[in-house]
Write an enzyme that holds these catalytic residues in place. Structure first.
Site, PDB file in Angstrom:
ATOM      1  N   GLY A 136       0.792  -1.224   0.000  1.00 49.11           N
ATOM      2  CA  GLY A 136       0.000   0.000   0.000  1.00 49.11           C
ATOM      3  C   GLY A 136       0.822   1.271   0.000  1.00 49.11           C
ATOM      4  N   LYS A 207       3.423 -10.613  -3.713  1.00 49.45           N
ATOM      5  CA  LYS A 207       4.234  -9.504  -3.217  1.00 49.45           C
ATOM      6  C   LYS A 207       5.658  -9.959  -2.903  1.00 49.45           C
ATOM      7  CE  LYS A 207       0.138  -7.253  -1.300  1.00 49.45           C
ATOM      8  NZ  LYS A 207      -0.661  -7.001  -0.082  1.00 49.45           N
ATOM      9  N   GLY A 309      -6.061  -0.562   1.332  1.00 53.75           N
ATOM     10  CA  GLY A 309      -7.078   0.476   1.427  1.00 53.75           C
ATOM     11  C   GLY A 309      -6.987   1.427   0.252  1.00 53.75           C
TER      12      GLY A 309
END
Length: 435
Positions: A136, A207, A309
């Site tokens: 993020g 990731k 988010g």
């Protein structure tokens, strides 16, 4: 068109895309000052024009023709936040072919087919930036690619999935089981209705592949990453970790390992592990992410923050946008793929690790010695052993010294076949020095 403006197309207007569009509008003046040119949003590709969105998109910008949008010869920069493999891959390749630089948050695509995208960007002389693909808002890819470019990174250890960290944190703090903690995560919006990608480690594995590729200058794909999720972690596992002053975390572990001939090979794995509470990653709570980096000259570094988010991820997207826009105005491009080291990727069986093994055994003389012999027969040294009597049976909790994963797996299978072993109730890897 104003020659001091850059025209931007956005692919996707979901939780991340809508926040990108919002920030492009709200921060237009500041972005112009930082870049040296005005950013003009010229199109937002969506699947349905009439869908409800978290942001108001200016009239005339929404389109369902993503192919046509990226093929426009007046688009300078394309932001891809639709996710998945297709049509994202084809759209990114088309954008590059038609002269646009690309900013993407697509971890799955980069982990599966990154080299194809990097080669296309190189051929087109355009940028491909992807900070938002991992953790993020946390700036981790740029430090690996640029800030530590003069150093040798030896290990990257991270909590890179907020859903699993929330679940494990709740299990640790409340004593809840996995199902109960998952249900709470779903109620709070931290977990999807179908949480498979998160709880089975697929998200973290993608990731990890990206982190390892950057850290070790070697092409690593998601298929190279050993993966275990957290669905089999029990309240008893978490309690056993607590008794060792440790905590269970889902870790992405990327490291260099010496192999025969003196060369270094790359080992990449994602699995739950016990780490001591004194380790910096042990204090990462709730849905936060953190990445711990070790290098020869810089030593130990830690990057911490919200790992998912809409708004945090959009922050990373716009950071890349500013860099790519500056490069475009200067007539240059940033750092591309660095895979010169071309190191071998170790299979999990060759990777060296440690195990925590809980074993229910008959409570009689000689059992501990026979268990210790099973470890010795596979050249696995025991670090600690704890025994608790419970009537006719007992539980042994063994923590091994480091050995290959193949040796440890063989030891566990040996234990399961022993007459005086009733059940191997828990097997979990251990990172760091436990007490």
């Amino acid at each position: 068109m104003d020659k001091r403006s850059l025209r931007v197309a956005v692919l996707g207007c979901g939780s991340v895309g809508s926040q990108v569009v919002r920030l492009l509008q709200e921060q237009a003046t500041d972005l112009e000052a930082r870049i040296g040119a005005r950013i003009e949003l010229v199109g937002v590709a969506v699947r349905r024009i009439d869908a409800t969105r978290d942001v108001e998109v200016p009239d005339g910008l929404l389109t369902t023709d993503a192919d046509g949008l990226v093929a426009r010869d007046d688009v300078d920069l394309v932001i891809e936040v639709i996710g998945g493999i297709e049509p994202a891959r084809s759209l990114i390749l088309s954008a590059l072919e038609h002269g646009a630089s690309v900013v993407t948050a697509n971890k799955a695509l980069l982990a599966e087919d990154g080299p194809t995208l990097f080669e296309a960007a190189e051929k087109a002389g355009r940028d491909l930036y992807y900070e938002a693909a991992v953790a993020g808002a946390i700036p981790i890819l740029r430090p690996l690619r640029e800030s530590l470019a003069g150093d040798k990174v030896t290990r990257v250890l991270g909590i890179v999935n907020g859903t699993t960290n929330f679940i494990l944190d709740k299990m640790d703090s409340s004593g809840a089981g996995f199902a109960e903690a998952l249900e709470e995560a779903q109620e709070l919006g931290y977990a999807e209705a179908d949480p498979t990608a998160d709880v089975e480690g697929f998200d973290a594995a993608a990731k990890a592949a990206i982190l390892a590729s950057l850290a070790f200058h070697t092409r690593v794909t998601a298929s190279d990453v050993y993966r275990e999720g957290i669905s089999e972690v029990t309240a008893a596992d978490v309690q056993s970790a607590r008794e060792m002053n440790s905590v269970v975390k889902l870790l992405a572990i990327c490291e260099l390992r010496a192999v025969a001939g003196g060369d270094d090979a790359v080992a990449v794995r994602v699995h739950p592990a016990m780490i001591p509470r004194s380790h910096p990653l042990a204090s990462v709570r709730e849905a936060y992410n953190a990445v711990f980096v070790e290098s020869e000259a810089a030593g130990q570094l830690m990057f911490y923050g919200p790992g998912a988010g809409g708004a945090p991820t959009a922050s990373a997207v716009l950071g890349d946008l500013v860099t790519v826009a500056r490069n475009h105005l200067a007539g240059t491009r940033g750092v591309g793929e660095s895979a010169y080291a071309d190191r071998a990727v170790l299979a999990m069986g060759e990777t060296r690790t440690r195990y925590h093994v809980a074993i229910d055994v008959d409570d009689r003389a000689g059992v501990l010695a026979s268990v210790a012999l099973a470890f010795a027969e596979h050249d696995v040294s025991i670090q600690t052993v704890r025994q608790e009597g419970r009537g006719d049976d007992a539980q042994l909790v063994v923590v091994s010294h480091e050995a290959t994963d193949a040796q440890l797996s063989a030891t566990v299978e040996h234990l399961r076949g022993m007459d005086n072993v009733r059940e191997v109730t828990s097997v979990m890897r251990v990172e760091g020095e436990t007490e």
